[in-house]
Design a protein around this motif. Sequence first.
Motif, PDB file in Angstrom:
ATOM      1  N   ARG A  83       0.892  -1.044   0.092  1.00  0.00           N
ATOM      2  CA  ARG A  83      -0.245   0.083   0.146  1.00  0.00           C
ATOM      3  C   ARG A  83       0.812   1.174  -0.034  1.00  0.00           C
ATOM      4  O   ARG A  83       1.723   1.313   0.863  1.00  0.00           O
ATOM      5  CB  ARG A  83      -0.972   0.149   1.241  1.00  0.00           C
ATOM      6  N   ARG A  84       0.795   2.102  -0.873  1.00  0.00           N
ATOM      7  CA  ARG A  84       1.609   3.242  -1.103  1.00  0.00           C
ATOM      8  C   ARG A  84       0.794   4.497  -1.244  1.00  0.00           C
ATOM      9  O   ARG A  84      -0.350   4.464  -1.714  1.00  0.00           O
ATOM     10  CB  ARG A  84       2.321   3.145  -2.425  1.00  0.00           C
ATOM     11  N   TRP A  85       1.343   5.482  -0.637  1.00  0.00           N
ATOM     12  CA  TRP A  85       0.714   6.738  -0.258  1.00  0.00           C
ATOM     13  C   TRP A  85       0.444   7.379  -1.753  1.00  0.00           C
ATOM     14  O   TRP A  85       1.480   7.422  -2.556  1.00  0.00           O
ATOM     15  CB  TRP A  85       1.542   7.656   0.462  1.00  0.00           C
ATOM     16  N   GLY A  90      -5.434   8.866  -0.556  1.00  0.00           N
ATOM     17  CA  GLY A  90      -4.866   8.048   0.416  1.00  0.00           C
ATOM     18  C   GLY A  90      -3.931   7.188  -0.204  1.00  0.00           C
ATOM     19  O   GLY A  90      -3.180   7.466  -0.786  1.00  0.00           O
ATOM     20  N   LEU A  91      -4.080   5.729   0.234  1.00  0.00           N
ATOM     21  CA  LEU A  91      -3.262   4.852  -0.172  1.00  0.00           C
ATOM     22  C   LEU A  91      -3.942   3.894  -1.421  1.00  0.00           C
ATOM     23  O   LEU A  91      -4.993   3.666  -1.434  1.00  0.00           O
ATOM     24  CB  LEU A  91      -3.103   3.836   1.144  1.00  0.00           C
ATOM     25  N   ARG A  92      -2.801   3.549  -2.109  1.00  0.00           N
ATOM     26  CA  ARG A  92      -3.151   2.643  -3.292  1.00  0.00           C
ATOM     27  C   ARG A  92      -2.699   1.269  -3.117  1.00  0.00           C
ATOM     28  O   ARG A  92      -1.394   1.286  -2.595  1.00  0.00           O
ATOM     29  CB  ARG A  92      -2.923   3.349  -4.734  1.00  0.00           C
ATOM     30  N   THR A  93      -3.166   0.352  -3.478  1.00  0.00           N
ATOM     31  CA  THR A  93      -2.866  -0.883  -3.294  1.00  0.00           C
ATOM     32  C   THR A  93      -2.449  -1.717  -4.525  1.00  0.00           C
ATOM     33  O   THR A  93      -2.868  -1.610  -5.537  1.00  0.00           O
ATOM     34  CB  THR A  93      -3.931  -1.869  -2.549  1.00  0.00           C
ATOM     35  N   HIS A 110       5.251   3.764   2.041  1.00  0.00           N
ATOM     36  CA  HIS A 110       4.452   2.600   1.698  1.00  0.00           C
ATOM     37  C   HIS A 110       4.399   1.495   3.132  1.00  0.00           C
ATOM     38  O   HIS A 110       5.264   1.905   4.051  1.00  0.00           O
ATOM     39  CB  HIS A 110       5.036   1.650   0.748  1.00  0.00           C
ATOM     40  N   ASP A 111       3.648   0.654   3.058  1.00  0.00           N
ATOM     41  CA  ASP A 111       3.843  -0.392   3.694  1.00  0.00           C
ATOM     42  C   ASP A 111       3.824  -1.767   2.972  1.00  0.00           C
ATOM     43  O   ASP A 111       3.372  -1.820   1.759  1.00  0.00           O
ATOM     44  CB  ASP A 111       2.799  -0.601   4.997  1.00  0.00           C
ATOM     45  N   HIS A 147     -10.591  13.462   1.996  1.00  0.00           N
ATOM     46  CA  HIS A 147      -9.263  13.848   1.761  1.00  0.00           C
ATOM     47  C   HIS A 147      -8.476  13.470   2.823  1.00  0.00           C
ATOM     48  O   HIS A 147      -8.912  13.624   3.927  1.00  0.00           O
ATOM     49  CB  HIS A 147      -8.981  15.235   1.390  1.00  0.00           C
ATOM     50  N   ARG A 148      -7.162  12.955   2.785  1.00  0.00           N
ATOM     51  CA  ARG A 148      -6.489  12.437   3.701  1.00  0.00           C
ATOM     52  C   ARG A 148      -4.919  12.674   3.765  1.00  0.00           C
ATOM     53  O   ARG A 148      -4.523  13.510   2.683  1.00  0.00           O
ATOM     54  CB  ARG A 148      -6.350  10.702   3.615  1.00  0.00           C
ATOM     55  N   ARG A 149      -4.341  12.914   4.666  1.00  0.00           N
ATOM     56  CA  ARG A 149      -2.819  13.383   4.942  1.00  0.00           C
ATOM     57  C   ARG A 149      -2.175  12.261   5.913  1.00  0.00           C
ATOM     58  O   ARG A 149      -2.657  11.604   6.576  1.00  0.00           O
ATOM     59  CB  ARG A 149      -2.760  14.687   5.424  1.00  0.00           C
ATOM     60  N   LEU A 150      -0.651  12.251   5.798  1.00  0.00           N
ATOM     61  CA  LEU A 150       0.014  11.665   6.441  1.00  0.00           C
ATOM     62  C   LEU A 150       0.377  12.408   7.878  1.00  0.00           C
ATOM     63  O   LEU A 150       0.702  13.682   7.679  1.00  0.00           O
ATOM     64  CB  LEU A 150       1.317  11.243   5.683  1.00  0.00           C
TER      65      LEU A 150
END
Length: 165
Positions: A83-85, A90-93, A110-111, A147-150
């Motif tokens: 999963r990457r920012w 947000g995150l894309r897989t 990412h994770d 909307h998301r943020r890190l």
Amino acid sequence: MAAPTPYDLDDLQELTREIAAEVRAGRHEIVVDPVRRWHRLLLSDGLVDVWLISWATGQIAELHDHAGSIGALTVVSGTLTERRWSGPTGLRTRTLRHGRGAGFPLGHVHDVANTAEDAAVSVHAYSPPLSAMSYYDVEEAPGTAGHRRLRRTRTELVAPGQGAG
């Protein structure tokens, strides 16, 4: 004598593919630890570190970056999910199966996880070698809908020969 040339993303991806072939040929021992991700440093020359990592089912490298290093990985066996920012959405897989890989430019967050039934093995390379990693949570951005943020939760220094992101 010419100074060594720094690695770029293409170099790192090719290096991880080459070493993944060595692993598949049985040239490197693999241990799968059901409790903690197992890793072994295979190469370190001051410009690049290359790690062999095994992933038991359910093991994850939490959401992180590689500080001032670029990186790449190749899946030797099994399947990994990354999963990457990707910004405010947000995150894309993406799923990385046997033989597939990915490159990580500067700033890549990412994770990586093994959500499959079988263990997975991967080869990772970082250039320059990891010196720090920051870890993140994803949160809703104030005053925005969807909307998301890190949010950085911590940064850890990585001692030479000790990092395996």
